[in-house]
Design a protein around this motif. Sequence first.
Motif, PDB file in Angstrom:
ATOM      1  N   GLY A   1       0.579  -1.197  -0.014  1.00  0.00           N
ATOM      2  CA  GLY A   1      -0.073  -0.011  -0.013  1.00  0.00           C
ATOM      3  C   GLY A   1       0.614   1.222  -0.036  1.00  0.00           C
ATOM      4  N   VAL A   2       2.054   1.321  -0.167  1.00  0.00           N
ATOM      5  CA  VAL A   2       2.937   2.319  -0.235  1.00  0.00           C
ATOM      6  C   VAL A   2       3.272   2.934  -1.610  1.00  0.00           C
ATOM      7  CG1 VAL A   2       4.214   1.819   1.859  1.00  0.00           C
ATOM      8  CG2 VAL A   2       5.118   1.067  -0.249  1.00  0.00           C
ATOM      9  N   GLY A   3       2.584   2.139  -2.623  1.00  0.00           N
ATOM     10  CA  GLY A   3       2.673   2.860  -4.060  1.00  0.00           C
ATOM     11  C   GLY A   3       4.168   2.375  -4.833  1.00  0.00           C
ATOM     12  N   LYS A   4       4.448   1.192  -4.290  1.00  0.00           N
ATOM     13  CA  LYS A   4       5.618   0.613  -4.754  1.00  0.00           C
ATOM     14  C   LYS A   4       5.539   0.230  -6.254  1.00  0.00           C
ATOM     15  CE  LYS A   4       6.364  -3.551  -3.181  1.00  0.00           C
ATOM     16  NZ  LYS A   4       5.689  -4.119  -4.304  1.00  0.00           N
ATOM     17  N   THR A   5       4.600  -0.499  -6.510  1.00  0.00           N
ATOM     18  CA  THR A   5       4.381  -1.035  -8.045  1.00  0.00           C
ATOM     19  C   THR A   5       3.986   0.192  -8.789  1.00  0.00           C
ATOM     20  OG1 THR A   5       3.473  -2.967  -7.329  1.00  0.00           O
ATOM     21  CG2 THR A   5       2.862  -2.207  -9.371  1.00  0.00           C
ATOM     22  N   SER A   6       3.453   1.513  -8.508  1.00  0.00           N
ATOM     23  CA  SER A   6       3.192   2.481  -9.254  1.00  0.00           C
ATOM     24  C   SER A   6       4.516   3.215  -9.489  1.00  0.00           C
ATOM     25  CB  SER A   6       2.175   3.469  -8.447  1.00  0.00           C
ATOM     26  OG  SER A   6       2.138   4.577  -9.340  1.00  0.00           O
ATOM     27  N   VAL A   7       5.454   3.476  -8.525  1.00  0.00           N
ATOM     28  CA  VAL A   7       6.763   3.971  -8.583  1.00  0.00           C
ATOM     29  C   VAL A   7       7.436   3.064  -9.788  1.00  0.00           C
ATOM     30  CG1 VAL A   7       8.905   4.466  -7.311  1.00  0.00           C
ATOM     31  CG2 VAL A   7       6.558   5.065  -6.343  1.00  0.00           C
ATOM     32  N   ALA A   8       7.586   2.025  -9.308  1.00  0.00           N
ATOM     33  CA  ALA A   8       8.428   0.899 -10.349  1.00  0.00           C
ATOM     34  C   ALA A   8       8.005   1.077 -11.702  1.00  0.00           C
ATOM     35  CB  ALA A   8       8.387  -0.383  -9.957  1.00  0.00           C
ATOM     36  N   LEU A   9       6.656   0.978 -11.983  1.00  0.00           N
ATOM     37  CA  LEU A   9       6.075   1.079 -13.481  1.00  0.00           C
ATOM     38  C   LEU A   9       6.378   2.480 -14.073  1.00  0.00           C
ATOM     39  CD1 LEU A   9       4.645  -0.162 -15.705  1.00  0.00           C
ATOM     40  CD2 LEU A   9       2.532   0.519 -14.497  1.00  0.00           C
ATOM     41  N   ASN A  10       5.993   3.745 -13.415  1.00  0.00           N
ATOM     42  CA  ASN A  10       6.253   4.968 -13.926  1.00  0.00           C
ATOM     43  C   ASN A  10       7.544   5.152 -14.154  1.00  0.00           C
ATOM     44  OD1 ASN A  10       3.633   6.567 -14.233  1.00  0.00           O
ATOM     45  ND2 ASN A  10       3.486   5.693 -12.091  1.00  0.00           N
ATOM     46  N   LEU A  11       8.587   4.619 -13.165  1.00  0.00           N
ATOM     47  CA  LEU A  11      10.066   4.985 -13.533  1.00  0.00           C
ATOM     48  C   LEU A  11      10.477   4.082 -14.669  1.00  0.00           C
ATOM     49  CD1 LEU A  11      12.737   5.954 -12.495  1.00  0.00           C
ATOM     50  CD2 LEU A  11      12.946   3.721 -10.978  1.00  0.00           C
ATOM     51  N   ALA A  12      10.130   3.040 -14.933  1.00  0.00           N
ATOM     52  CA  ALA A  12      10.388   2.007 -16.197  1.00  0.00           C
ATOM     53  C   ALA A  12       9.952   2.478 -17.374  1.00  0.00           C
ATOM     54  CB  ALA A  12       9.886   0.833 -16.019  1.00  0.00           C
ATOM     55  N   LEU A  13       8.606   3.248 -17.381  1.00  0.00           N
ATOM     56  CA  LEU A  13       8.043   3.947 -18.597  1.00  0.00           C
ATOM     57  C   LEU A  13       8.947   5.255 -18.765  1.00  0.00           C
ATOM     58  CD1 LEU A  13       4.222   3.312 -18.029  1.00  0.00           C
ATOM     59  CD2 LEU A  13       5.699   2.543 -19.998  1.00  0.00           C
ATOM     60  N   THR A  14       9.203   6.089 -17.745  1.00  0.00           N
ATOM     61  CA  THR A  14      10.077   7.052 -18.099  1.00  0.00           C
ATOM     62  C   THR A  14      11.269   6.922 -18.728  1.00  0.00           C
ATOM     63  OG1 THR A  14       8.879   8.213 -16.088  1.00  0.00           O
ATOM     64  CG2 THR A  14      10.932   9.193 -16.750  1.00  0.00           C
ATOM     65  N   LEU A  15      12.145   5.917 -18.019  1.00  0.00           N
ATOM     66  CA  LEU A  15      13.390   5.664 -18.759  1.00  0.00           C
ATOM     67  C   LEU A  15      13.245   5.146 -20.091  1.00  0.00           C
ATOM     68  CD1 LEU A  15      15.030   3.884 -15.674  1.00  0.00           C
ATOM     69  CD2 LEU A  15      15.640   5.905 -16.654  1.00  0.00           C
TER      70      LEU A  15
END
Length: 427
Positions: free
Chosen positions: A15-29
């Motif tokens: 519930g800390v938003g870990k998956t959202s961070v990983a996905l958005n970071l990967a898409l940004t790169l």
Amino acid sequence: MSPPRTIAVTGGKGGVGKTSVALNLALTLARQEKRVLLLDGDTDLANVSIMLGLYPERTLANVVAGECRLEDILLEADFGLHIVPGASGVQECMDMEPEDSFRILRALSKLESRYDYVITDTAAGLQPAALHMIAAAELACVVVTPDPASITDAFSLIKVLKRRGYRRTPSVLINMAQGASQARSVFQRLDSAARRHLQCSLHYMGGIWRDETLRQSVLNQRPVALLPVSDPSCRQFSTLADMLDVRLSQSPARKAGIAAYWHSVSKRQPARKQKADTAAPAVASPRERCLQAVGELEAVFGQAPESALLRYDAFTRLFALLGRTPDSDTVEIIQAGLGAIDWEPLVPEQREHLAAHLRHLADEIWVSSDASESEQESSQPVLPEPFYDRISFGDQDKLVRVLKEQPSDISLNNFLRSLAGKENNDG
């Protein structure tokens, strides 16, 4: 080809938003024309894929079962991002025959060599697979929110990593912060606790601010990294990608990737299990026995969900067990347990009753400074109350007359001494 830079996005709790961070970071790169592979190691449910509106038919578990090849399960998202769903299944390679596990890990090694970045969305908490995924990556990004339970769980995760010999410095990303000052304050609390209790310092990766656009992106299954680059929510992850590159530039790239790490772990595993009819009965470790007992307790509660007396008996005995040796670890366990409870379903009357009870309990635990001062005062010797010495000074009326006859500038001490001397002479 040089090995990819490997990053594990992890967290102490869900519930800390870990998956959202990983996905958005990967898409940004990937948007920056980097070749990126995202390993969805959270669960076999492929949460990363669901956030993109993709529903994979096969995961890494199918590869482990020999039903398909690794290339067959790859998903392609926007900007050419590739995703491996169900990457937590790599843990199952530890239970396979050496030749079978080597086949899968060799395929993973060939796959990751094609990319510039390999980002792993690990499982939350202290599961063995999650700890291995963190150890396999060259950089661990621990996602924390301002929620006290999240900070406590992140500290527990870092403590377990250090106890298991993790030597690299974890990076901390504050998610859902109200602003830069709150993000920095949350990081400083966690960093000071790590310095004081674990003798290690942490690296501040930055913060992701809480906004409605980011929340809606999860519901709409459209990550903010797909928005125009001018969007404030999208810019946050561009800044995070820059911070990541700065952090990675401070350390040399590892010579081996994630597959090589898992291969080394598999070689350290004990001999494979013998057949059931010849194998000796395994002795369960204390941790395994504890987890088994918790599982049985959960099953009993599931069969009798309305039995309040049963829950009362079970949890009072558990808390009595915790209270036998109260220490800092016990306090930490109780804090984490209270933080994990969902208080939202409680009606206002129940909340008021619970809050009053907790305040009463806090008053019993807390030793105020006033109480300590009163204890110190009570330990001082009690002096006797003053009284008039008739033997030394005579009758009080006579004392008043003599006092009127004395000069106005005489001190009381001299007067009393002269009076006592006079009475003694008269006697």
